[in-house]
Design a protein around this motif. Structure first.
Motif, PDB file in Angstrom:
ATOM      1  N   ALA A 174      -8.479 -32.845  62.306  1.00 46.01           N
ATOM      2  CA  ALA A 174      -9.866 -32.364  63.079  1.00 46.01           C
ATOM      3  C   ALA A 174      -9.593 -32.108  64.335  1.00 46.01           C
ATOM      4  CB  ALA A 174     -10.868 -33.616  62.953  1.00 46.01           C
ATOM      5  N   VAL A 175      -8.911 -32.767  65.208  1.00 49.44           N
ATOM      6  CA  VAL A 175      -8.643 -32.622  66.705  1.00 49.44           C
ATOM      7  C   VAL A 175      -7.707 -30.885  66.723  1.00 49.44           C
ATOM      8  CG1 VAL A 175      -7.527 -33.212  68.648  1.00 49.44           C
ATOM      9  CG2 VAL A 175      -8.599 -34.913  67.298  1.00 49.44           C
ATOM     10  N   ASP A 176      -7.050 -30.823  65.795  1.00 58.38           N
ATOM     11  CA  ASP A 176      -6.410 -29.836  65.842  1.00 58.38           C
ATOM     12  C   ASP A 176      -7.181 -28.494  65.858  1.00 58.38           C
ATOM     13  OD1 ASP A 176      -4.156 -27.840  65.667  1.00 58.38           O
ATOM     14  OD2 ASP A 176      -3.210 -28.524  64.006  1.00 58.38           O
ATOM     15  N   LEU A 177      -8.246 -28.489  64.859  1.00 55.60           N
ATOM     16  CA  LEU A 177      -9.122 -27.300  64.387  1.00 55.60           C
ATOM     17  C   LEU A 177     -10.103 -27.375  65.761  1.00 55.60           C
ATOM     18  CD1 LEU A 177     -10.026 -25.098  62.510  1.00 55.60           C
ATOM     19  CD2 LEU A 177     -11.430 -26.773  61.397  1.00 55.60           C
ATOM     20  N   LEU A 197     -16.428 -25.692  59.239  1.00 51.20           N
ATOM     21  CA  LEU A 197     -15.141 -25.140  58.576  1.00 51.20           C
ATOM     22  C   LEU A 197     -13.981 -26.147  58.209  1.00 51.20           C
ATOM     23  CD1 LEU A 197     -13.692 -22.460  57.992  1.00 51.20           C
ATOM     24  CD2 LEU A 197     -12.526 -22.510  60.198  1.00 51.20           C
ATOM     25  N   PHE A 198     -13.852 -27.384  58.767  1.00 54.42           N
ATOM     26  CA  PHE A 198     -13.179 -28.482  58.399  1.00 54.42           C
ATOM     27  C   PHE A 198     -13.614 -29.054  57.176  1.00 54.42           C
ATOM     28  CE2 PHE A 198     -11.835 -32.844  58.219  1.00 54.42           C
ATOM     29  CZ  PHE A 198     -10.223 -32.673  58.725  1.00 54.42           C
ATOM     30  N   GLY A 199     -14.750 -29.228  56.834  1.00 56.18           N
ATOM     31  CA  GLY A 199     -15.661 -29.657  55.796  1.00 56.18           C
ATOM     32  C   GLY A 199     -15.407 -28.734  54.489  1.00 56.18           C
ATOM     33  N   ARG A 200     -15.570 -27.525  54.787  1.00 54.86           N
ATOM     34  CA  ARG A 200     -15.508 -26.549  53.788  1.00 54.86           C
ATOM     35  C   ARG A 200     -13.984 -26.333  53.152  1.00 54.86           C
ATOM     36  NH1 ARG A 200     -16.974 -20.780  55.738  1.00 54.86           N
ATOM     37  NH2 ARG A 200     -18.966 -22.042  55.939  1.00 54.86           N
TER      38      ARG A 200
END
Length: 429
Positions: free
Chosen positions: A103-106, A118-121
């Motif tokens: 999550a932090v990376d994104l 985008l992370f959830g998708r």
């Protein structure tokens, strides 16, 4: 069913499928911990009896895993333990390390709202934008220049790769520059007084552009550059000098194994630190900024004419041949055609005189040194501009510096190291 329908069905079920596999592996590999009847207290060494299992659900990138863990409590020491949690290396809270790190990376690449969506998708794990914001600040809190720097062994490895098959030591370039980033004052924090329905929606604070000063070390490898280390922060010039001093004192600059070259524009504060820290390095005045100064003189003196271009090309050629004295003499003999021309000529003379030992471009080119600061400019773009210069984004100084530190860690190849530091500090807290 079409292949697309099969793929969509499996994609929708991927979290339960992979989570069940992971849960089965955990139950099979840690049967003894699930059935452990006794445990010695870590403080008083008393033999504790297992209490009824306590359920817990943890969120990972492969899905939600449900655990049944035996609990051991020492009444005398007033402490309890879950041995299975310790064996599995579980973190406090539902969200585990792999989810937090991804999550932090994104979030360091995209705005928080976009990153959350985008992370959830892509992962199937729901992480709110507020949670991403909080995690990013927690991971970056207290990061310094040495926390995001690669180790000396890693730097030596990159230098060795650049030196392979060459008869001369590789060139290690140091660039220093500033990039303006959108900022908001600390007074913008908190709620404004008055009833919510009557408060003006327009911000009452004035935005400002502040300079994120930074430096970058990179190796020249033929037609490409190899990144070594960057550090950018919204800071004063003396703070940047202190950061460079820390890097040098830590032994992270292999000066004996490389030919150090400093390429910068004509800013006085930059060369002050260069002279203090790297007096023996090859010092090059960025050719673009030098040419820009000459073009100002030509425009003021000759206007938009072919004579102006001819004068600039002839002057750059003299500088390339190392004839900076001839150029300075020509500027002194030039008859200004206007007040603007007089001012431009005087400024250019002072500029070249201050950097007369940094404009021998022909010698630098034959020695394999760069003539321009494009490597530093690209660092400003990739680390500062790409993430901070977003439409409508105005950053507090603390937030912008934390984001810049994380982006430096990613480009330095030390993001995993930074996140391990965060987990270690969190475990000790």
């Amino acid at each position: 069913m079409t292949l697309s329908q099969v793929s969509e069905t499996i994609w929708e079920l991927r979290q339960p499928l992979t989570a069940s596999v992971a849960q089965t592996i955990v139950e099979h590999r840690h049967q003894e911990e699930h059935r452990r009847p006794h445990l010695h207290c870590a403080t008083c060494e008393r033999l504790l009896k297992a209490r009824p299992t306590v359920p817990r659900t943890v969120e990972t990138l492969v899905g939600a895993i449900e655990l049944e863990r035996p609990y051991f409590s020492c009444r005398q020491c007033q402490c309890g333990r879950y041995p299975l949690d310790e064996v599995l290396g579980l973190r406090v809270g539902r969200m585990q390390r792999d989810v937090q790190q991804a999550a932090v990376d994104l979030a360091t690449e995209l705005p928080y709202e976009t990153a959350s969506t985008l992370f959830g998708r892509l992962s199937g794990v729901a992480v709110s934008s507020e949670r991403m914001h909080t995690l990013t600040h927690q991971v970056a809190e207290g990061l310094g220049v040495l926390d995001v720097a690669p180790s000396r062994a890693e730097i030596d490895r990159r230098v060795a790769q650049g030196a392979a098959g060459r008869f001369r030591r590789p060139v290690l370039v140091l660039g220093m520059d500033g990039a303006y980033v959108p900022s908001r004052p600390e007074s913008a924090r908190g709620r404004r007084p008055g009833q919510a329905r009557q408060r003006a929606k327009r911000a009452r604070w004035r935005h400002e552009w502040r300079e994120a000063k930074g430096f970058r070390f990179y190796l020249l490898d033929g037609d490409r550059i190899v990144h070594v280390r960057s550090w950018h922060q919204v800071q004063k010039e003396h703070e940047l000098g202190e950061a460079l001093q820390q890097v040098k004192d830590a032994g992270l600059i292999p000066e004996a194994a490389v030919r150090l070259c400093v390429v910068c524009d004509g800013a006085e504060w930059i060369w002050k630190h260069v002279q203090a820290l790297f007096p023996t390095a090859c010092q090059v005045l960025d050719s673009y900024h030098c040419s820009e100064s000459l073009h100002k003189v030509a425009k003021a003196q000759y206007g938009h004419t072919s004579q102006a271009l001819e004068w600039v090309e002839a002057t750059l050629t003299r500088l390339y041949l190392g004839k900076v004295g001839t150029v300075l003499g020509g500027l002194r003999r030039m008859q200004p055609t206007s007040e603007d021309a007089l001012k431009a000529i005087d400024n250019c003379w002072v500029y070249l005189d201050d950097h007369r030992g940094r404009t021998d471009y022909g010698t630098f080119r034959r020695g394999g040194y760069p003539l321009g600061s494009g490597g530093m400019e690209s660092s400003n773009k990739c680390i500062c501009h790409v993430r901070l210069k977003r439409s409508g984004a105005w950053w507090y100084e603390e937030s912008s510096n934390q984001m810049l530190a994380l982006r430096c860690a990613k480009y330095n190849g030390t993001f995993d190291q930074v996140f391990a530091r965060y987990q270690h500090l969190k475990a000790d807290a």
